[in-house]
Scaffold this active site. Structure first.
Site, PDB file in Angstrom:
ATOM      1  N   HIS A 192       0.814  -1.205   0.000  1.00  0.00           N
ATOM      2  CA  HIS A 192       0.000   0.000   0.000  1.00  0.00           C
ATOM      3  C   HIS A 192       0.850   1.259   0.000  1.00  0.00           C
ATOM      4  CE1 HIS A 192      -3.896  -1.706   0.084  1.00  0.00           C
ATOM      5  NE2 HIS A 192      -3.435  -2.624   0.906  1.00  0.00           N
ATOM      6  N   GLU A 434      -8.725 -10.645 -11.592  1.00  0.00           N
ATOM      7  CA  GLU A 434      -7.577 -10.646 -10.683  1.00  0.00           C
ATOM      8  C   GLU A 434      -7.384 -11.979  -9.978  1.00  0.00           C
ATOM      9  OE1 GLU A 434      -8.129  -7.360  -7.965  1.00  0.00           O
ATOM     10  OE2 GLU A 434     -10.293  -7.614  -7.966  1.00  0.00           O
ATOM     11  N   ASP A 458      -3.266  -8.246  -7.790  1.00  0.00           N
ATOM     12  CA  ASP A 458      -3.770  -9.475  -7.183  1.00  0.00           C
ATOM     13  C   ASP A 458      -3.575 -10.677  -8.100  1.00  0.00           C
ATOM     14  OD1 ASP A 458      -4.487  -8.828  -4.627  1.00  0.00           O
ATOM     15  OD2 ASP A 458      -6.503  -8.159  -5.157  1.00  0.00           O
ATOM     16  N   CYS A 505      -5.408  -2.414 -15.205  1.00  0.00           N
ATOM     17  CA  CYS A 505      -5.335  -1.318 -14.240  1.00  0.00           C
ATOM     18  C   CYS A 505      -4.405  -1.581 -13.069  1.00  0.00           C
ATOM     19  CB  CYS A 505      -6.731  -0.985 -13.714  1.00  0.00           C
ATOM     20  SG  CYS A 505      -7.425  -2.266 -12.673  1.00  0.00           S
TER      21      CYS A 505
END
Lengths: 579, 94
Positions: A192, A434, A458, A505
């Site tokens: 993150h 994903e 992912d 993305c």
């Protein structure tokens, strides 16, 4: 001037003062409890003291064996301090008289106690404030209190040094606007911290393993996000060198900014749509500023990760409305909440799972918490009357999930219609690809949705079975693995066969190394953080479709990710030397 | 029966360089806790519980500080002399 190497996740160089988190700047949010919960909170305090005390024994013994009794004695003092009935009594009184939560009462008391040491004349005793802090952290850990940073009170821009950052901390940091760079012990290129840093264009180095042990608040740091290097207290020569680099980067950025208003098309005229990924609505302006032609991924988790009550339908509607107005007629893809896994709500209504990435997260969570899911969909549908809103469901792993989610969406639309709301009647519905399951069955999914977006972060982690946040295996995580490239090729083909459009993305979309390959694989829409748009556009404008074809064919012939990376790096340098 | 049993007090001066920091406080509290008597430690007008590490740390008793040790209880006399001896020995430190 020690130099530490980690993983550079966001290009750029910055020099500034460090603030080390989780050691000095921690605080618990003020929280009170109803009077009938007072005995429970006091019980929590007593148990925390007991648990903290008993856990020290073994630690003390281990330390004595390693470092001798002198150091171990410090823990002996902690042990006795925790056995003392006085602090518990004072904390319990705070709970009784002011109705503080256990965690908050502990932090208030300890803070006051700590201040007494800081005010002492002897530097040696002043240092004991650190012992107090250590005890406090132990206690808070045992009452399950969330330890918060006082980042909101930062007065000047700083470099944040931490073991790792929680999403909540990131959200708070984002608000302060006072962060020059990040350096963390943990994390891979898609942690993150990395994603946020990339999104904001802030230099960051993660996976440094023990940077927190080497840096104290107030040290001067150089963060070189391009090379993954952190220099602690640089000497004048190092400083001068980095100042030059910073000047060069500013120049390169200036030439890229000139591309803002030209189309992202190859030299032979194939158009590629570049969209922005955002976390917060106000980032839309930055995306458009950098040349994005819409928003390909609006993550909505931030709504649910903030302090206070869960946002209801109206509160969400206001956010989506602000976003769609800001996008101004361009596409806005709203992804429904992708909670769970590593994004647990800080409020704590979530039960810890042994294996959260394989647990109740994302669309699975939404389908099991229908009132929350419906509120979000109602807010999205209502906002659709104002622009080109599209809905995307995350982490689809079986076609039934898509059908169920669409069913809920249709139900919501019927309700809203009956209540007299206006909205776009044909909101395009898409799925994130994903999971390997979704990638393999992409054709069937494509037949039942309007668009698909490949979420490589992912997809890579599930396909390669690598936790991207675990620094011990993070180096195995790479978009360049032949299995990933073949999966993407398959999804692009199957999307076309099934009649859906396709985009990508994940972070891969914003990494210039992969641009030529992705164009070659047939992608015509890429969605990325605002700061990447100019570079990717530069690459696209420098190539022909023949280049992209050739690169794709060559890459598909490789067997290892090493070959793929080396080859792509060379090919990218050929078209743009400044990479 | 020793004289003055039930209450006893004595004045001591901190002699070790670092004063009453964590380790000496730990020793002091450990020793004080072995006695039944209530132990008070006074520095000027400030008074703390000699069995509480939390309060003892706050005394800010650096080298040269004069402390008054006061015990109340059946073993008050023994307590005070043992604690005074510990402080006068400099806690075995420099």
């Amino acid at each position: 001037m020690p130099l530490k190497r980690g993983i550079g996740v966001s290009a750029g160089v910055v020099i500034g003062d460090a603030v080390v988190l989780d050691t000095e700047e921690t605080r618990v949010p003020r929280r009170t409890v109803p009077p009938d919960e007072v005995p429970h909170e006091i019980d929590l305090v007593n148990r925390a003291f007991e648990a903290a005390r008993t856990e020290i024994g073994p630690e003390r013994a281990a330390l004595a064996a390693r470092a001798g009794n002198e150091l171990a004695d410090i823990f002996g003092f902690h042990e006795r301090w925790l056995a003392d009935p006085k602090p518990r009594k004072e904390i319990s009184q705070l709970i009784e008289s002011r109705l503080y939560s256990a965690a908050y009462a502990i932090s208030v008391f300890m803070r006051k106690y700590r201040r007494r040491f800081q005010e002492m004349n002897s530097p040696y005793l002043q240092e004991r404030a650190k012992d107090v802090l250590d005890i406090e952290r132990r206690l808070l850990h045992h009452v399950g209190g969330e330890v918060r940073s006082e980042l909101a009170e930062l007065e000047q821009p700083v470099i944040i040094v931490a073991h790792d950052m929680t999403p909540t901390q990131l959200v708070m940091l984002e608000k302060t606007k006072r962060v020059l760079g990040f350096a963390t012990d943990a994390g891979g290129s898609t942690s993150h911290t990395a994603i946020l840093a990339a999104g904001l264009g802030i230099p960051a180095v993660v996976g440094l393993e023990d940077i927190t042990a080497h840096v104290s608040s107030g040290d001067t740091l150089v963060i070189d996000g391009l090379h993954g290097v952190v220099v602690i207290n640089p000497d004048p020569a190092q400083r001068a060198e980095y100042d030059t680099q910073m000047a060069h980067l500013i120049e390169v950025r200036a030439t890229l900014d000139e591309l803002r208003d030209v189309a992202a098309e190859t030299r032979d005229g194939t158009k590629i749509e570049l969209l922005g990924n955002i976390e917060f609505p106000y980032e839309i302006a930055a995306c458009l500023e950098k040349g994005a032609t819409g928003i390909g991924l609006f993550r909505t988790e931030f709504l649910f990760l903030q302090d206070g009550p869960m946002p209801d339908e109206d509160a969400q509607y206001e956010v989506y409305k602000a976003a769609v107005v800001a996008v101004g007629g361009r596409p806005l893809v709203i992804r429904t909440m992708d909670l769970g896994g590593d994004k647990l709500h800080a409020g704590g209504a979530w039960e810890a799972e042994k294996n959260p990435f394989l647990g109740l997260r994302s669309i699975r969570y939404s389908l099991q918490n229908l009132s929350m899911f419906r509120a979000q969909l109602r807010a999205i549908v209502r906002a659709s009357s104002l622009g080109d809103i599209r809905v995307m469901f995350p982490l689809i792993s079986r076609i039934m999930e898509l059908r169920q989610a669409k069913f809920v969406l249709n139900l919501v639309m019927e309700e809203l219609e009956e209540s007299g709301y206006e909205f776009r009647s044909s909101i395009p519905v898409g799925v994130m690809i994903e999971t390997p399951a979704a990638a393999i069955c992409a054709r069937e999914l494509a037949q039942e949705c309007a668009f698909m977006s490949i979420g490589t972060n992912d997809l890579i982690q599930y396909t390669l079975a690598v936790d991207r946040g675990n620094e011990r295996v993070a180096q195995l995580y790479t978009p360049a693995d032949p299995s990933i490239i073949r999966l993407i090729r398959g999804v692009v083909r199957d999307a076309a066969r099934g009649g859906a459009s396709v985009s990508l993305c994940g972070e891969m979309a914003g990494d210039p190394i992969f641009t030529i390959l992705l164009v070659g694989l047939g992608l015509r829409t890429l969605s990325m953080s605002a700061s990447h748009v100019p570079v990717i556009k530069k690459i696209i404008r420098s190539i022909t479709m023949a280049d992209a074809e050739r690169v794709k064919r060559r890459v598909l012939s490789f067997e290892t990710e090493r070959e793929v990376l080396n080859y792509l790096r060379d090919e990218t340098r050929k078209v743009w030397g400044d990479i | 029966m020793e004289p003055n049993d039930g209450q006893s007090e004595i004045e001591v001066t901190i002699s070790n360089v670092q004063g009453l920091h964590a380790r000496p406080v730990m020793r002091f509290v450990d020793l004080a806790s072995q006695f039944q008597s209530a132990i008070e430690v006074c520095k000027g007008s400030r008074k703390v519980d000699g069995k509480s590490p939390m309060e003892m740390m706050l005394l800010e008793a650096t080298k040269g500080t004069v402390l008054r040790l006061r015990a109340k209880g059946a073993d008050a006399h023994r307590a005070v002399s043992a604690l005074a001896e510990l402080i006068n020995s400099g806690f075995g430190e420099e």
